[in-house]
Structures are given as C-alpha cells and as structure tokens.
Scaffold this motif. Structure first.
Motif, mmCIF file in Angstrom:
data_model
loop_
_atom_site.group_PDB
_atom_site.id
_atom_site.type_symbol
_atom_site.label_atom_id
_atom_site.label_comp_id
_atom_site.label_asym_id
_atom_site.label_seq_id
_atom_site.Cartn_x
_atom_site.Cartn_y
_atom_site.Cartn_z
ATOM 1 N N PHE A 65 0.824 -1.218 0.000
ATOM 2 C CA PHE A 65 0.000 0.000 0.000
ATOM 3 C C PHE A 65 0.857 1.267 0.000
ATOM 4 O O PHE A 65 0.449 2.293 -0.517
ATOM 5 N N PHE A 66 2.025 1.198 0.590
ATOM 6 C CA PHE A 66 2.894 2.371 0.713
ATOM 7 C C PHE A 66 3.309 2.932 -0.652
ATOM 8 O O PHE A 66 3.667 4.103 -0.753
ATOM 9 N N LEU A 67 3.251 2.131 -1.708
ATOM 10 C CA LEU A 67 3.622 2.598 -3.044
ATOM 11 C C LEU A 67 2.518 3.396 -3.726
ATOM 12 O O LEU A 67 2.778 4.154 -4.655
ATOM 13 N N ARG A 74 -5.433 7.124 -5.399
ATOM 14 C CA ARG A 74 -6.130 7.704 -4.249
ATOM 15 C C ARG A 74 -7.023 6.721 -3.500
ATOM 16 O O ARG A 74 -7.420 6.972 -2.369
ATOM 17 N N ALA A 75 -7.344 5.583 -4.145
ATOM 18 C CA ALA A 75 -8.210 4.599 -3.491
ATOM 19 C C ALA A 75 -7.799 3.201 -3.913
ATOM 20 O O ALA A 75 -7.281 2.992 -5.012
ATOM 21 N N ILE A 76 -8.039 2.267 -3.024
ATOM 22 C CA ILE A 76 -7.755 0.860 -3.301
ATOM 23 C C ILE A 76 -9.010 0.062 -2.991
ATOM 24 O O ILE A 76 -9.712 0.357 -2.025
ATOM 25 N N GLU A 102 -6.291 2.953 5.370
ATOM 26 C CA GLU A 102 -6.324 4.185 6.162
ATOM 27 C C GLU A 102 -4.928 4.586 6.623
ATOM 28 O O GLU A 102 -4.565 5.764 6.579
ATOM 29 N N GLU A 103 -4.131 3.622 7.052
ATOM 30 C CA GLU A 103 -2.761 3.908 7.511
ATOM 31 C C GLU A 103 -1.921 4.559 6.417
ATOM 32 O O GLU A 103 -0.969 5.282 6.711
ATOM 33 N N HIS A 104 -2.268 4.302 5.163
ATOM 34 C CA HIS A 104 -1.497 4.840 4.044
ATOM 35 C C HIS A 104 -2.220 5.966 3.310
ATOM 36 O O HIS A 104 -1.839 6.341 2.197
ATOM 37 N N GLY A 105 -3.258 6.518 3.938
ATOM 38 C CA GLY A 105 -3.946 7.674 3.385
ATOM 39 C C GLY A 105 -4.779 7.376 2.151
ATOM 40 O O GLY A 105 -4.991 8.257 1.320
ATOM 41 N N LEU A 106 -5.241 6.136 2.038
ATOM 42 C CA LEU A 106 -6.034 5.737 0.875
ATOM 43 C C LEU A 106 -7.491 5.532 1.259
ATOM 44 O O LEU A 106 -7.793 5.022 2.330
#
Length: 162
Positions: A65-67, A74-76, A102-106
């Motif tokens: 997710f960090f990538l 913007r969303a996954i 959520e932890e990665h701002g997505l």
C-alpha cells in the motif's frame, strides 16, 4: 509494445472533453504485487490529466500500500463478488484491508457486496464506497447514483426480511 498501447490509450483519452474529466475515475486493474513504484507512477501520470482520481482494484493479499499514494493512486478496492469463503472470513480480512488503506492515506472501496451483513461490515470496517446486488443490482444504463443513509438501508432491509 506496452508503451505504444499506453500512448494509444492516452490519445483516446485526449478526446474526452475537459469538463467531463472531473467526473471520471479510472480503475486500474491487474497490477501485480511488487510492481516498481516508477512503473506505477508512469501509468498514473499518463492517466491523471483525464480523471478526477485514479483507483486500484486489488486483492486481500496486497501488502505494498505504501507505493500507491505517492504514485497518484487515491483509493484501493476489492471485488468480493466471487469470493466463496464464509462471510466471517471475508469480514475479518475486510477489517484488516481497510485499516491498512487508512494507515497509508487511501480511500477504500468494495465491489460485489451480496448481503446485508457484508454491507454493514464493509461500512463498519471503514470502506467509503460499496456496490453489489445488496446495494443495487447491475443496470445496463445507470441513470444516476444512489445515496443511502443508515435509516434508508435498514428500512429496505426490514422490507426484504419481513
């Protein structure tokens, strides 16, 4: 080659009226785990001028997710429509998936919600968008989107189960 295909696609996108681009989301599918961030950024950069946002359809197993956010995603999301496991197994993984997003701002979304319990579980886990037969069946030509609040959701649920 892939580059030629991407260039052809972006040429087609260039024909989209600029006023319409703010209404479009591109869902990117088939991106394998561990794809280099430069490759993902290259794809996202080519599409971004033609869309409001870029979203990535993934699976529960994805861990990189960090990538995504630095690449312009913007969303996954998930597609659970054909997941044959029990709802309790799916719900447990949905909770973990939403937490990692959520932890990665997505923002996160889920396709294929087939029951009220999965709908409620997705919302409780933190999914921002849900779709599937429980929410609204597939339609060939959608006229508009449906927005539900909790009272409307339960009202329909009570009518179905009565």
């Amino acid at each position: 080659t892939r580059r030629a295909a991407r260039n052809a696609y972006t040429r087609i996108c260039g024909g989209i009226p600029e006023a319409m681009c703010k209404f479009l989301n591109f869902q990117i599918v088939g991106v394998p785990e561990g794809v280099p961030s430069t490759r993902l950024t290259e794809i996202a950069s080519a599409l971004q001028p033609f869309a409001r946002s870029l979203i990535l359809l993934s699976g529960f197993q994805r861990r990189d997710f960090f990538l995504l956010r630095p690449s312009g995603i913007r969303a996954i999301g998930l597609d659970i429509g054909k997941d044959g496991r029990s709802e309790s197994e799916i719900l447990a993984e949905m909770n973990d998936f939403a937490k990692r997003a959520e932890e990665h701002g997505l923002t996160c979304y889920v396709h294929g919600v087939r029951s009220s319990s999965l709908s409620i579980g997705a919302i409780a886990a933190g999914f921002h968008y849900i779709d599937g037969d429980r929410v609204k069946g597939v339609t060939e030509f959608p006229e508009h989107m449906f927005r539900y609040d909790w009272a409307q959701f339960y009202e329909e649920f009570l009518l179905v189960t009565a």
